[in-house]
Design a protein around this motif. Structure first.
Motif, short mmCIF file in Angstrom:
data_model
loop_
_atom_site.label_atom_id
_atom_site.label_comp_id
_atom_site.label_asym_id
_atom_site.label_seq_id
_atom_site.Cartn_x
_atom_site.Cartn_y
_atom_site.Cartn_z
N THR A 166 3.07 39.14 45.66
CA THR A 166 3.01 40.60 45.57
C THR A 166 4.42 41.19 45.54
O THR A 166 4.72 42.09 44.75
CB THR A 166 2.21 41.18 46.76
N ALA A 167 5.29 40.68 46.39
CA ALA A 167 6.67 41.16 46.42
C ALA A 167 7.37 40.88 45.10
O ALA A 167 8.12 41.73 44.59
CB ALA A 167 7.43 40.52 47.58
N LEU A 168 7.12 39.68 44.53
CA LEU A 168 7.72 39.36 43.24
C LEU A 168 7.18 40.28 42.14
O LEU A 168 7.94 40.74 41.27
CB LEU A 168 7.45 37.89 42.87
N LEU A 169 5.86 40.56 42.17
CA LEU A 169 5.30 41.47 41.17
C LEU A 169 5.88 42.87 41.33
O LEU A 169 6.20 43.54 40.34
CB LEU A 169 3.77 41.50 41.29
N ARG A 170 6.00 43.31 42.60
CA ARG A 170 6.61 44.64 42.83
C ARG A 170 8.07 44.66 42.37
O ARG A 170 8.52 45.64 41.79
CB ARG A 170 6.52 45.01 44.32
N ALA A 171 8.78 43.59 42.66
CA ALA A 171 10.18 43.51 42.24
C ALA A 171 10.28 43.56 40.72
O ALA A 171 11.16 44.23 40.16
CB ALA A 171 10.83 42.24 42.78
N GLU A 172 9.37 42.86 40.04
CA GLU A 172 9.37 42.89 38.58
C GLU A 172 9.05 44.29 38.07
O GLU A 172 9.68 44.80 37.13
CB GLU A 172 8.36 41.88 38.03
N ALA A 173 8.04 44.93 38.72
CA ALA A 173 7.69 46.30 38.31
C ALA A 173 8.87 47.24 38.57
O ALA A 173 9.17 48.11 37.73
CB ALA A 173 6.45 46.77 39.07
N VAL A 174 9.54 47.08 39.69
CA VAL A 174 10.70 47.92 40.00
C VAL A 174 11.82 47.67 38.99
O VAL A 174 12.48 48.60 38.53
CB VAL A 174 11.18 47.67 41.46
N ARG A 175 12.03 46.39 38.62
CA ARG A 175 13.06 46.07 37.64
C ARG A 175 12.73 46.73 36.29
O ARG A 175 13.61 47.29 35.63
CB ARG A 175 13.19 44.56 37.47
N GLU A 176 11.45 46.65 35.88
CA GLU A 176 11.04 47.29 34.63
C GLU A 176 11.21 48.80 34.71
O GLU A 176 11.66 49.44 33.75
CB GLU A 176 9.59 46.93 34.31
N GLU A 177 10.84 49.36 35.87
CA GLU A 177 11.01 50.81 36.06
C GLU A 177 12.48 51.19 36.01
O GLU A 177 12.86 52.20 35.41
CB GLU A 177 10.39 51.25 37.40
N MET A 178 13.33 50.37 36.63
CA MET A 178 14.78 50.63 36.60
C MET A 178 15.31 50.54 35.17
O MET A 178 16.14 51.35 34.76
CB MET A 178 15.52 49.64 37.51
N ALA A 179 14.81 49.56 34.41
CA ALA A 179 15.24 49.43 33.01
C ALA A 179 14.80 50.66 32.22
O ALA A 179 15.57 51.21 31.42
CB ALA A 179 14.67 48.15 32.40
N ARG A 180 13.55 51.10 32.46
CA ARG A 180 13.05 52.30 31.77
C ARG A 180 13.87 53.52 32.15
O ARG A 180 14.28 54.31 31.30
CB ARG A 180 11.58 52.52 32.10
N LEU A 181 14.14 53.67 33.46
CA LEU A 181 14.93 54.82 33.92
C LEU A 181 16.36 54.76 33.37
O LEU A 181 16.94 55.78 33.01
CB LEU A 181 14.95 54.87 35.45
N THR A 182 16.91 53.55 33.30
CA THR A 182 18.26 53.39 32.74
C THR A 182 18.27 53.82 31.27
O THR A 182 19.18 54.53 30.83
CB THR A 182 18.72 51.93 32.88
N ASN A 183 17.24 53.38 30.53
CA ASN A 183 17.14 53.79 29.12
C ASN A 183 16.98 55.30 29.00
O ASN A 183 17.60 55.93 28.14
CB ASN A 183 15.99 53.07 28.43
N GLU A 184 16.13 55.87 29.87
CA GLU A 184 15.95 57.33 29.84
C GLU A 184 17.25 58.04 30.18
O GLU A 184 17.61 59.05 29.55
CB GLU A 184 14.86 57.75 30.83
N ASN A 185 17.97 57.51 31.19
CA ASN A 185 19.26 58.12 31.56
C ASN A 185 20.25 58.04 30.41
O ASN A 185 20.98 59.00 30.15
CB ASN A 185 19.83 57.44 32.81
#
Length: 164
Positions: free
Chosen positions: A46-65
């Motif tokens: 679960t932690a790994l899945l959350r970490a992956e989701a957070v990484r994807e969210e960070m990548a999306r936010l970075t692209n949006e930024n």
């Protein structure tokens, strides 16, 4: 060699103790241990899945930024370009207005100079006329002191008037 060869009783009791230990461990220890291990595996997954989701969210936010930064830079450049155009227009308008005002001031000065010149010329003419009249008056007084000269002048003037 007795030490290396075990007795049947020892093997029996060792096997019996081992079986009892396996039964006790299987009944009381392995289930909780395996449950804890499975729970730990689940929490890690679960932690790994959350970490992956957070990484994807960070990548999306970075692209949006980055997109927002590009948009902000483009907007800034457009605003600066517009401000430069407005500044140049204001400068051009001010120059044009200054040139018009300068031309108007020069024209007003030229008109004023011509007016002053005309006034000065009229004043000079008046003074010349006044001086001419004074001189003529003095000359005529001197000439008209004699009655005979006055009669001759009147006759000459009358002849000139009839001819005209």
């Amino acid at each position: 060699m007795d030490l290396v060869t075990p007795h049947i009783g020892l093997v029996f009791w060792t096997t019996l103790c081992f079986a009892i230990l396996l039964f006790i461990l299987g009944k009381y220890a392995w289930k909780p241990i395996l449950a804890a291990v499975a729970e730990r595996e689940q929490s890690i997954e679960t932690a790994l899945l959350r970490a992956e989701a957070v990484r994807e969210e960070m990548a999306r936010l970075t692209n949006e930024n980055e997109a927002l930064l590009k948009s902000a830079r483009a907007e800034r450049d457009a605003i600066l370009s517009e401000a430069t155009k407005v500044k140049n227009q204001i400068i051009a308008d001010a120059k044009e207005a200054a040139q018009k005002e300068g031309s108007r001031q020069i024209e007003l000065a030229r008109i004023e100079i011509n007016n002053q010149k005309a006034i000065a010329m009229a004043d000079v003419k008046n003074q010349v006329a006044s001086l001419s009249l004074e001189i003529a008056e003095k000359v005529l007084r001197k000439q008209f002191e004699d009655q005979k000269k006055q009669d001759e002048l009147v006759k000459d003037l009358l002849r000139d008037v009839k001819l005209s």
